[in-house]
Design an enzyme around this catalytic site. Structure first.
Site, PDB file in Angstrom:
ATOM      1  N   GLU B 229       0.874  -1.176   0.000  1.00 56.38           N
ATOM      2  CA  GLU B 229       0.000   0.000   0.000  1.00 56.38           C
ATOM      3  C   GLU B 229       0.906   1.219   0.000  1.00 56.38           C
ATOM      4  O   GLU B 229       2.062   1.136   0.361  1.00 56.38           O
ATOM      5  CB  GLU B 229      -0.815   0.069   1.303  1.00 56.38           C
ATOM      6  CG  GLU B 229      -1.797  -1.030   1.533  1.00 56.38           C
ATOM      7  CD  GLU B 229      -2.269  -1.028   2.993  1.00 56.38           C
ATOM      8  OE1 GLU B 229      -1.956  -0.076   3.731  1.00 56.38           O
ATOM      9  OE2 GLU B 229      -2.940  -1.993   3.373  1.00 56.38           O
ATOM     10  N   LYS B 231       2.356   4.469   1.671  1.00 62.03           N
ATOM     11  CA  LYS B 231       2.490   4.964   3.038  1.00 62.03           C
ATOM     12  C   LYS B 231       2.117   6.444   2.996  1.00 62.03           C
ATOM     13  O   LYS B 231       2.823   7.250   2.381  1.00 62.03           O
ATOM     14  CB  LYS B 231       3.923   4.782   3.542  1.00 62.03           C
ATOM     15  CG  LYS B 231       4.084   5.248   4.977  1.00 62.03           C
ATOM     16  CD  LYS B 231       5.415   4.821   5.552  1.00 62.03           C
ATOM     17  CE  LYS B 231       5.589   5.242   7.000  1.00 62.03           C
ATOM     18  NZ  LYS B 231       4.591   6.087   7.599  1.00 62.03           N
ATOM     19  N   ARG B 236      -1.945   8.548  11.922  1.00 58.12           N
ATOM     20  CA  ARG B 236      -2.667   7.288  12.118  1.00 58.12           C
ATOM     21  C   ARG B 236      -3.920   7.562  12.932  1.00 58.12           C
ATOM     22  O   ARG B 236      -3.875   8.298  13.923  1.00 58.12           O
ATOM     23  CB  ARG B 236      -1.750   6.323  12.879  1.00 58.12           C
ATOM     24  CG  ARG B 236      -2.278   4.920  13.049  1.00 58.12           C
ATOM     25  CD  ARG B 236      -1.991   4.116  11.819  1.00 58.12           C
ATOM     26  NE  ARG B 236      -2.392   2.719  11.953  1.00 58.12           N
ATOM     27  CZ  ARG B 236      -1.561   1.724  12.231  1.00 58.12           C
ATOM     28  NH1 ARG B 236      -0.283   1.971  12.455  1.00 58.12           N
ATOM     29  NH2 ARG B 236      -2.007   0.474  12.287  1.00 58.12           N
ATOM     30  N   ARG B 256      -2.806   7.028  17.534  1.00 63.25           N
ATOM     31  CA  ARG B 256      -2.109   5.736  17.638  1.00 63.25           C
ATOM     32  C   ARG B 256      -1.720   5.394  19.065  1.00 63.25           C
ATOM     33  O   ARG B 256      -1.489   4.246  19.385  1.00 63.25           O
ATOM     34  CB  ARG B 256      -0.884   5.691  16.728  1.00 63.25           C
ATOM     35  CG  ARG B 256       0.151   6.723  17.070  1.00 63.25           C
ATOM     36  CD  ARG B 256       1.303   6.638  16.121  1.00 63.25           C
ATOM     37  NE  ARG B 256       2.296   5.679  16.624  1.00 63.25           N
ATOM     38  CZ  ARG B 256       3.325   5.275  15.929  1.00 63.25           C
ATOM     39  NH1 ARG B 256       3.495   5.681  14.695  1.00 63.25           N
ATOM     40  NH2 ARG B 256       4.214   4.467  16.455  1.00 63.25           N
ATOM     41  N   GLU B 285      -5.595   6.360   7.849  1.00 61.08           N
ATOM     42  CA  GLU B 285      -4.781   7.568   7.938  1.00 61.08           C
ATOM     43  C   GLU B 285      -5.698   8.783   7.890  1.00 61.08           C
ATOM     44  O   GLU B 285      -6.585   8.853   7.046  1.00 61.08           O
ATOM     45  CB  GLU B 285      -3.814   7.604   6.748  1.00 61.08           C
ATOM     46  CG  GLU B 285      -2.638   8.522   6.949  1.00 61.08           C
ATOM     47  CD  GLU B 285      -1.513   7.878   7.763  1.00 61.08           C
ATOM     48  OE1 GLU B 285      -1.689   6.729   8.234  1.00 61.08           O
ATOM     49  OE2 GLU B 285      -0.475   8.526   7.915  1.00 61.08           O
ATOM     50  N   LYS B 414       7.670  -0.855   6.761  1.00 63.65           N
ATOM     51  CA  LYS B 414       7.533   0.430   6.073  1.00 63.65           C
ATOM     52  C   LYS B 414       8.818   0.673   5.297  1.00 63.65           C
ATOM     53  O   LYS B 414       9.918   0.389   5.784  1.00 63.65           O
ATOM     54  CB  LYS B 414       7.248   1.560   7.062  1.00 63.65           C
ATOM     55  CG  LYS B 414       8.265   1.727   8.161  1.00 63.65           C
ATOM     56  CD  LYS B 414       7.840   2.819   9.123  1.00 63.65           C
ATOM     57  CE  LYS B 414       8.686   2.763  10.381  1.00 63.65           C
ATOM     58  NZ  LYS B 414       8.127   3.563  11.465  1.00 63.65           N
TER      59      LYS B 414
END
Lengths: 349, 562
Positions: B229, B231, B236, B256, B285, B414
């Site tokens: 996906e 980033k 978050r 988060r 997000e 990530k």
């Protein structure tokens, strides 16, 4: 005659042209007066050196017998005439042999105090306040956040930690000249009579203090490569050794550090210290202010450290004050000292 | 208060996580209610006192100390609470004639919330007189709202969980239904009462985090086992929508770390309330979308950290969720399911949503790592289109990964873009705060440009990390040695073509700025290398930064993260 005619600032440090001597010069000079044995004040390579016998002994132990051309020992309180100038060494209470230097010329009395403290120290003669016209002071801890607590209380913190963690060696970082001996003496005063262990870099000066008549009890060497965990023991080492490979020989040690810098938490954290002990061989803020008042000086020169705050305080008190912004003793004197001490002491470790 | 102060002091010096946990667990075990509960609230950031502000503390110390000496001390210590705790003068012996006993933490919490604003200074001064230095420091930390002792809320909850030998996530899921001093929580953990269920509606579920991709590990991964996906460069967010027993629709938004941020996004909250197709918990997000385009982080920031959420703010910066996971639906906990299965459920759910405030974070198709490398290098051509500027890399998620709270190994990665690098010249330095205090650790650096009098340096940014402790000492020495001017706490260091220090700075991007003399603001700048070897005249020029400006990034920016 003005004070500035008697003492001027040169690249080598404070200089008295009338007597042709430098005080604690930063580079080799023909004639030097040395206040005390810390390596940023007492350097090798001068021609003639005048200092206390203890300071000369420390310099000889550091640099070897040929550390200068000729050495002359002076007793506290004994006046020495250098041409039109009279110099007298008086106790500064900083480390063994440390002195303030009183310079008298043209009817003026100037005191170069070197590094000093007012708190009691079983390993050296206490500071003697001297009336003078100009007082030249350090300002290592020249901020009102530096209020050193009673050293005995700090030693008690260490003793308490020893009972809390009897299985862990307590590595106590301390400058090898002065602080280390004072800590041992303070431990003995608090009734701690077990052996104190020494990092290799600590031995020589510790032994010298013994030879100069300072009794420090049972001192033992940490054997190189030894497996002993020394759980519950106090092990003195140079500050730099706390993060060193050397420290890893101890399983799960407690990292302690005795220094005036430990007053500020961030400073202790920056060094990874778990048990900070606020024990200083420099005057704290209140001591600096009280000492300046006691000397009765109308003019104060500040050599190094946090000079801005102390100059401000003096001005507010109606005293003429000026910062000398002296580099070389380091803005961060203790740090410089630690590095220098280790560089000198490490070969024997 | 004394026990709590001692705990804080010891935590502040203890670097090891396990030892911190042990210290806290011991404290919670041996300290009675409600003292320990207020301590837990303090450690988790759950206490705030409306009327007790840093300004009050400053006023108290100003009455008692010389302003110049205070300013110099504060500059040196780098921490208001500690400066005041150290400088606070001993109460005069002749004064009130009795030694007040130090307050308990419960006294402080109650006193601060019950006492009228006008009486607070006197109350606080009496407490400060009665406490020792450590106590004063802890009290002031509490009041000024920043403990900064290296303990996260999560770690404190983990320590409490240890009291009952339960998983910290079990505490986390109850958390939002509890209030200080948490007596039911302690009672449950000590086996004296049932689990305090049913108190929480729409609970927080701790998020699953990723590891940075390590190139060596990358070579061993099988592309067939992973989904990718984008980033997104936002924040978050977890959105939970539930129905209460009475059928009331509840929406909660969490950061988060589990902070309830619902109140900051009434627009989003209202839109979600209306989505009757959705009962469950979304992970995604938070982004600002305008005209169907994701705005940069700089724009999002203008929406964040605002005290007043005005209609105008919401209209100008509409908040959206780009969803990438579904943690629960109805009564069903989806977290044990494989990622691919959760993704199917998420796609089906998003398709049923009507309001346009939630969309799906697309998958990045790839058959080989080469294809993914190409997509990461040029997201605009690999499906991100006009949103490419808000992409800061790619995420790799194992198709079979369950949703594991925390940062489990080997499941999610990530893979950020490489940063930009620029050679700058150090111009000004200031002492830092917190861990860096008393060292010159905040650096303002500049780039060359042609000025009316020839080549000149113009400041382009400020950085205060990226270097090691050793490098910090060297930089600090350089600043002290090469100071040419002082402006209050700021030192100007030498910066001519021949003399000065070149700093290689890494950063994530640039934005036009009306607040910077240079006209550009760098995003997330940090020192990547110190170029002791390079003469300043060989540093880069401002044109280089200007060339990196986004096509139409002409928004006024508020520089830096707050």
């Amino acid at each position: 005659m003005q004070a500035r005619d008697i003492l001027s600032l040169t690249p080598a440090g404070l200089y008295c042209p009338l007597a042709d001597v430098h005080i604690d010069p930063l580079r080799p000079v023909p004639r030097a007066l040395i206040t005390h044995g810390h390596s940023d004040h007492a350097r090798a390579g001068h021609g003639a050196v005048l200092a206390t016998a203890e300071t000369l002994a420390i310099m000889a132990a550091r640099y070897g017998e040929g550390f200068c051309g000729t050495a002359q020992a002076v007793r506290y309180g004994e006046a020495v005439t250098l041409g039109p100038v009279r110099v007298t060494f008086l106790p500064a209470g900083h480390v063994l042999g440390s002195a303030q230097i009183l310079i008298e010329a043209g009817g003026l009395r100037i005191v170069v105090s070197g590094d000093y403290k007012r708190a009691s120290d079983p390993t050296c003669a206490p500071f003697e306040p001297v009336r003078c016209d100009v007082f030249i002071t350090e300002a290592t801890f020249g901020l009102p956040v530096f209020r050193h607590p009673d050293a005995a209380g700090e030693i008690d913190k260490l003793l308490h930690s020893l009972t809390l963690f009897p299985e862990r060696a307590h590595l106590l970082g301390a400058y090898p000249l002065g602080k280390a001996q004072r800590l041992v003496a303070l431990l003995r005063q608090r009734g701690y009579d077990r052996p104190v262990y020494l990092h290799g870099a600590m031995e020589r000066l510790m032994q010298l203090y013994g030879e100069l008549g300072i009794a420090l009890g049972d001192l033992r060497k940490v054997e190189p490569g030894g497996r002993e965990s020394l759980g519950g023991a106090v092990v003195l080492c140079p500050p730099g050794a706390l993060q060193d490979l050397w420290a890893r020989r101890f399983p799960d040690p407690v990292a302690a550090f005795a220094s005036g810098w430990m007053r500020v938490r961030a400073r202790a954290r920056q060094r990874g210290v778990e048990l900070p002990l606020v024990v200083s061989d420099h005057a704290g803020w209140d001591e600096l202010c009280a000492t300046i008042r006691e000397t009765g000086a109308g003019e104060v020169w500040v050599t190094h450290g946090e000079e801005e705050a102390l100059v401000h305080w003096c001005t507010r008190e109606g005293l003429a004050a000026r910062p000398l912004n002296m580099l070389g003793y380091g803005d961060d004197e203790a740090e410089a000292e630690a590095v220098a001490e280790e560089a000198v002491a490490e070969p024997s470790a | 208060m004394n026990d709590f102060a001692e705990l804080l002091d010891r935590l502040a010096f203890e670097p090891r996580r396990n030892a911190k946990l042990r210290l806290m667990e011991d404290f919670f075990r041996t300290t009675p209610d409600p003292e320990r509960g207020y301590a837990l609230a303090a450690l988790t950031g759950g206490l705030s006192f409306r009327n007790a502000k840093p300004g009050l503390v400053r006023a108290l110390i100003a009455e008692r100390t010389d302003p110049v000496l205070f300013a110099l001390s504060y500059d040196y210590v780098g921490d208001l609470s500690e400066t005041v705790a150290l400088m606070w003068p001993a109460p005069s012996q002749a004064g009130t004639g009795h030694n007040a006993s130090p307050p308990r933490l419960a006294d402080v919490v109650e006193g601060l919330s019950m006492t009228a604003k006008t009486e607070l200074p006197g109350l606080l001064a009496r407490w400060l007189d009665a406490l020792d230095e450590t106590g004063r420091w802890a009290l002031l930390k509490l009041i000024t709202g920043a403990l900064r002792i290296g303990v996260s809320a999560r770690l404190a909850k983990t320590a409490v969980a240890g009291l009952g030998g339960v998983d910290p996530n079990a505490v986390e899921e109850l958390w939002h239904g509890l209030t200080p001093p948490y007596e039911p929580l302690f009672a449950w953990l000590e086996g004296r009462a049932e689990r305090p269920e049913g108190l929480v509606v729409a609970p927080f579920r701790p998020p699953m985090l990723s590891h940075p991709l390590d190139e060596e590990e990358f070579s061993r991964l099988d592309p067939a086992e992973f989904c990718a996906e984008w980033k997104w460069d936002g924040i978050r967010i977890e959105a939970v929508r539930e129905l209460t027993l009475e059928g009331r629709r509840i929406v909660r938004l969490y950061s988060r770390t589990g902070e309830d941020i619902t109140g900051s996004f009434p627009d989003l909250c209202e839109a979600l309330i209306a989505e009757d197709a959705f009962v469950g918990a979304l992970d995604g997000e938070l982004l600002v979308l305008r005209g169907g385009r994701v705005e940069s982080f700089n724009v999002l920031q203008q929406r964040l950290n605002r005290k007043a959420i005005t209609p105008r703010l919401m209209q100008e910066f509409p908040a959206h969720i780009r969803a990438y996971d579904l943690l629960g639906e109805g009564e069903e906990d989806l977290r044990p399911l494989p990622f691919a299965e959760r993704r199917r459920r998420l796609e089906a759910l998003v398709a049923r949503l009507a309001g346009g405030r939630v969309d799906l974070s697309p998958l990045v198709p790839f058959a080989s790592w080469e294809e993914l490398v190409a997509a990461r290098a040029r997201p605009e051509e690999a499906g991100a289109g006009i949103d490419a500027e808000a992409v800061e890399g790619v995420m790799l998620k194992r198709r079979d990964s369950p949703y594991v709270p925390g940062r489990p190994k080997g499941l999610w990665y990530k893979w950020k873009h490489d940063p930009h690098l620029v050679d700058t010249v150090l111009m000004y330095a200031q002492r830092g705060h917190g861990k860096r205090s008393s060292y010159y650790s905040d650096y303002t650096f500049g780039l060359w440009r042609s000025g009316p009098e020839g080549e000149e340096l113009v400041p382009v940014g400020k950085a205060y990390f990226g270097f090691t402790d050793e490098e910090l000492k060297e930089l600090d020495r350089f600043v002290r040695r090469e100071t040419v001017n002082r402006f209050g706490p700021v030192r100007e260091v030498v910066h001519t073509g021949e003399r000065g220090l070149v700093l290689e700075v890494a950063f994530e991007g640039v934005q036009q700025s009306t607040r910077h003399k240079s006209g550009v603001a760098m995003r997330f700048p940090r020192i990547s290398r110190i170029r002791w070897d390079k003469p300043p005249r060989e540093a880069d020029r401002l044109d280089y930064l200007a060339g990196l400006l986004p096509r139409e990034g002409t928004m006024k920016t508020r520089a830096g993260k707050t």
